[in-house]
Design a protein around this motif. Sequence first.
Motif, PDB file in Angstrom:
ATOM      1  N   ALA A 104      52.090 -33.945  13.674  1.00 41.58           N
ATOM      2  CA  ALA A 104      51.644 -33.474  14.986  1.00 41.58           C
ATOM      3  C   ALA A 104      52.602 -32.402  15.473  1.00 41.58           C
ATOM      4  CB  ALA A 104      51.578 -34.626  15.979  1.00 41.58           C
ATOM      5  N   PHE A 105      52.039 -31.359  16.090  1.00 44.78           N
ATOM      6  CA  PHE A 105      52.829 -30.246  16.613  1.00 44.78           C
ATOM      7  C   PHE A 105      52.422 -29.972  18.055  1.00 44.78           C
ATOM      8  CE2 PHE A 105      52.933 -29.760  12.076  1.00 44.78           C
ATOM      9  CZ  PHE A 105      54.202 -29.289  11.790  1.00 44.78           C
ATOM     10  N   LEU A 106      53.422 -29.658  18.880  1.00 45.76           N
ATOM     11  CA  LEU A 106      53.196 -29.412  20.298  1.00 45.76           C
ATOM     12  C   LEU A 106      53.695 -28.007  20.628  1.00 45.76           C
ATOM     13  CD1 LEU A 106      52.079 -31.142  22.667  1.00 45.76           C
ATOM     14  CD2 LEU A 106      54.457 -31.610  23.293  1.00 45.76           C
ATOM     15  N   SER A 107      52.778 -27.159  21.170  1.00 46.61           N
ATOM     16  CA  SER A 107      53.136 -25.782  21.518  1.00 46.61           C
ATOM     17  C   SER A 107      52.987 -25.588  23.023  1.00 46.61           C
ATOM     18  CB  SER A 107      52.228 -24.781  20.795  1.00 46.61           C
ATOM     19  OG  SER A 107      52.275 -24.956  19.395  1.00 46.61           O
ATOM     20  N   PRO A 108      54.025 -25.148  23.713  1.00 46.11           N
ATOM     21  CA  PRO A 108      53.917 -24.954  25.167  1.00 46.11           C
ATOM     22  C   PRO A 108      52.992 -23.791  25.508  1.00 46.11           C
ATOM     23  CG  PRO A 108      56.005 -24.099  24.367  1.00 46.11           C
ATOM     24  CD  PRO A 108      55.365 -24.808  23.207  1.00 46.11           C
ATOM     25  N   TYR A 109      52.204 -23.974  26.538  1.00 46.74           N
ATOM     26  CA  TYR A 109      51.303 -22.927  27.002  1.00 46.74           C
ATOM     27  C   TYR A 109      52.084 -21.943  27.868  1.00 46.74           C
ATOM     28  CZ  TYR A 109      47.509 -20.734  29.646  1.00 46.74           C
ATOM     29  OH  TYR A 109      46.655 -19.839  30.225  1.00 46.74           O
ATOM     30  N   LEU A 110      51.956 -20.638  27.565  1.00 43.91           N
ATOM     31  CA  LEU A 110      52.681 -19.616  28.307  1.00 43.91           C
ATOM     32  C   LEU A 110      51.785 -18.923  29.325  1.00 43.91           C
ATOM     33  CD1 LEU A 110      54.806 -18.135  25.366  1.00 43.91           C
ATOM     34  CD2 LEU A 110      55.387 -19.977  26.959  1.00 43.91           C
ATOM     35  N   GLU A 111      50.782 -18.184  28.843  1.00 43.37           N
ATOM     36  CA  GLU A 111      49.837 -17.512  29.739  1.00 43.37           C
ATOM     37  C   GLU A 111      48.644 -17.038  28.924  1.00 43.37           C
ATOM     38  OE1 GLU A 111      51.537 -13.999  31.401  1.00 43.37           O
ATOM     39  OE2 GLU A 111      52.314 -13.285  29.493  1.00 43.37           O
ATOM     40  N   ASP A 112      47.519 -16.794  29.631  1.00 47.05           N
ATOM     41  CA  ASP A 112      46.286 -16.355  28.980  1.00 47.05           C
ATOM     42  C   ASP A 112      46.005 -17.234  27.775  1.00 47.05           C
ATOM     43  OD1 ASP A 112      45.887 -14.401  30.900  1.00 47.05           O
ATOM     44  OD2 ASP A 112      47.148 -12.965  29.835  1.00 47.05           O
ATOM     45  N   ASP A 113      45.971 -16.656  26.542  1.00 46.41           N
ATOM     46  CA  ASP A 113      45.784 -17.487  25.348  1.00 46.41           C
ATOM     47  C   ASP A 113      47.035 -17.471  24.488  1.00 46.41           C
ATOM     48  OD1 ASP A 113      45.661 -14.902  24.480  1.00 46.41           O
ATOM     49  OD2 ASP A 113      43.982 -15.211  23.106  1.00 46.41           O
ATOM     50  N   ILE A 114      48.193 -17.355  25.139  1.00 46.54           N
ATOM     51  CA  ILE A 114      49.471 -17.265  24.425  1.00 46.54           C
ATOM     52  C   ILE A 114      50.203 -18.608  24.509  1.00 46.54           C
ATOM     53  CG2 ILE A 114      51.685 -16.078  24.281  1.00 46.54           C
ATOM     54  CD1 ILE A 114      50.360 -13.686  25.641  1.00 46.54           C
ATOM     55  N   PHE A 115      50.667 -19.092  23.341  1.00 49.46           N
ATOM     56  CA  PHE A 115      51.418 -20.335  23.261  1.00 49.46           C
ATOM     57  C   PHE A 115      52.789 -20.064  22.650  1.00 49.46           C
ATOM     58  CE2 PHE A 115      47.047 -21.571  23.469  1.00 49.46           C
ATOM     59  CZ  PHE A 115      47.029 -22.734  24.218  1.00 49.46           C
ATOM     60  N   GLY A 116      53.740 -20.929  22.974  1.00 48.04           N
ATOM     61  CA  GLY A 116      55.078 -20.802  22.438  1.00 48.04           C
ATOM     62  C   GLY A 116      55.180 -21.354  21.024  1.00 48.04           C
ATOM     63  N   VAL A 117      56.390 -21.396  20.518  1.00 45.58           N
ATOM     64  CA  VAL A 117      56.651 -21.868  19.154  1.00 45.58           C
ATOM     65  C   VAL A 117      56.332 -23.354  19.054  1.00 45.58           C
ATOM     66  CG1 VAL A 117      58.416 -22.180  17.384  1.00 45.58           C
ATOM     67  CG2 VAL A 117      58.435 -20.123  18.836  1.00 45.58           C
ATOM     68  N   PRO A 118      55.521 -23.758  18.067  1.00 47.41           N
ATOM     69  CA  PRO A 118      55.189 -25.184  17.931  1.00 47.41           C
ATOM     70  C   PRO A 118      56.394 -26.003  17.496  1.00 47.41           C
ATOM     71  CG  PRO A 118      54.299 -23.924  16.081  1.00 47.41           C
ATOM     72  CD  PRO A 118      54.832 -22.925  17.067  1.00 47.41           C
ATOM     73  N   VAL A 119      56.488 -27.201  18.046  1.00 47.85           N
ATOM     74  CA  VAL A 119      57.564 -28.139  17.704  1.00 47.85           C
ATOM     75  C   VAL A 119      56.938 -29.353  17.038  1.00 47.85           C
ATOM     76  CG1 VAL A 119      59.378 -29.627  18.616  1.00 47.85           C
ATOM     77  CG2 VAL A 119      59.000 -27.357  19.615  1.00 47.85           C
ATOM     78  N   GLU A 120      57.438 -29.726  15.848  1.00 53.18           N
ATOM     79  CA  GLU A 120      56.908 -30.903  15.169  1.00 53.18           C
ATOM     80  C   GLU A 120      57.395 -32.158  15.870  1.00 53.18           C
ATOM     81  OE1 GLU A 120      56.301 -32.794  10.717  1.00 53.18           O
ATOM     82  OE2 GLU A 120      57.720 -31.141  11.002  1.00 53.18           O
TER      83      GLU A 120
END
Length: 327
Positions: free
Chosen positions: A150-166
Amino acid sequence: MNYLRKPLIMIFSVFILLGLIIISCDVSGDSTSNDTYGSLQIITPVEWNPDIVSLQIIGEGPSGRNFDLTFPFSPSPIYISNIITGPWTIFVFALNADADQVLAGQQSILIEQGMTKEISINLSPLEGTGTLVIEFTWPVGAISNPVVSAFLSPYLEDDIFGVPVELLPFEYSEVEGMVVYRYEGVHEAGYYLLETQIRDDSGTPWSKSDALIITAGNEVPVTIDLETGAVNIQIILDGLDPLEVTLTSDSDSPLPLGEEMTVTSTVTGGTPPYTYRWYLNGEHLEAETGDSVVVGSTLSAGRYRLTLIASDGDVLGSEGLVIDIMP
């Protein structure tokens, strides 16, 4: 207690009473004479964070009916009338002077004709940390040598997400004939993209992507339940999902090999325009950025999971459907 200095560590309650018609706010949609109605009375606590200037009330009800209303904060009750009877989910957001959502809560209710009901919705801060719990479950012996991730990516803006963290580690156990892989971790409150995947001896991935919100001080459970046979994955997100996303297709599943279907989305809530991110078995379809997508003609026989994550630049919503391709 100092509400001014510590505006984000309090839990507030909003009390909702159904059955009182004071201010007419018609949310009946395309109602007929057979429709029956109820109402909401929203009462805020006497003591309140002075940084809160308004309340956003979102309702999602039967047959696609919904409403999205914003009221200036006041100790006086807020009344919403002409609500169709049936099951509703009520979302409450507290907004600051910049119209940022700083507190949030939700509750499911059943509006019944001629009855008054009272429910309490706890509003939790959107800043701070919350606990994310993920459980993969399936019957013992149903999958050989599984590998879960499972990976969690923080939502930044519009359709942009941050670096996924396992997300690690997953703890293994067996409970009443069921395999359970469980993750529990503390994360910053906010919106995220959650990507989950399971592989077996064949290497075939069962993947899913979803929008998720973590609120401060709360536990957000995610359950991934695999049944034997078709091995279907269902992810239940109990976090808030303020954008309402629905998907419809012009063909039924299963789909004959080589044929295609068009899947169209409807997004409500938030502030248009929306951006769209489509996923097929967890893989981002980067070329697909509109509110509909055509799939099927190039797919081999098997089971696929199509997911849409929509955004208005501030909040997220997601929905998915399963597509079976016949041999």
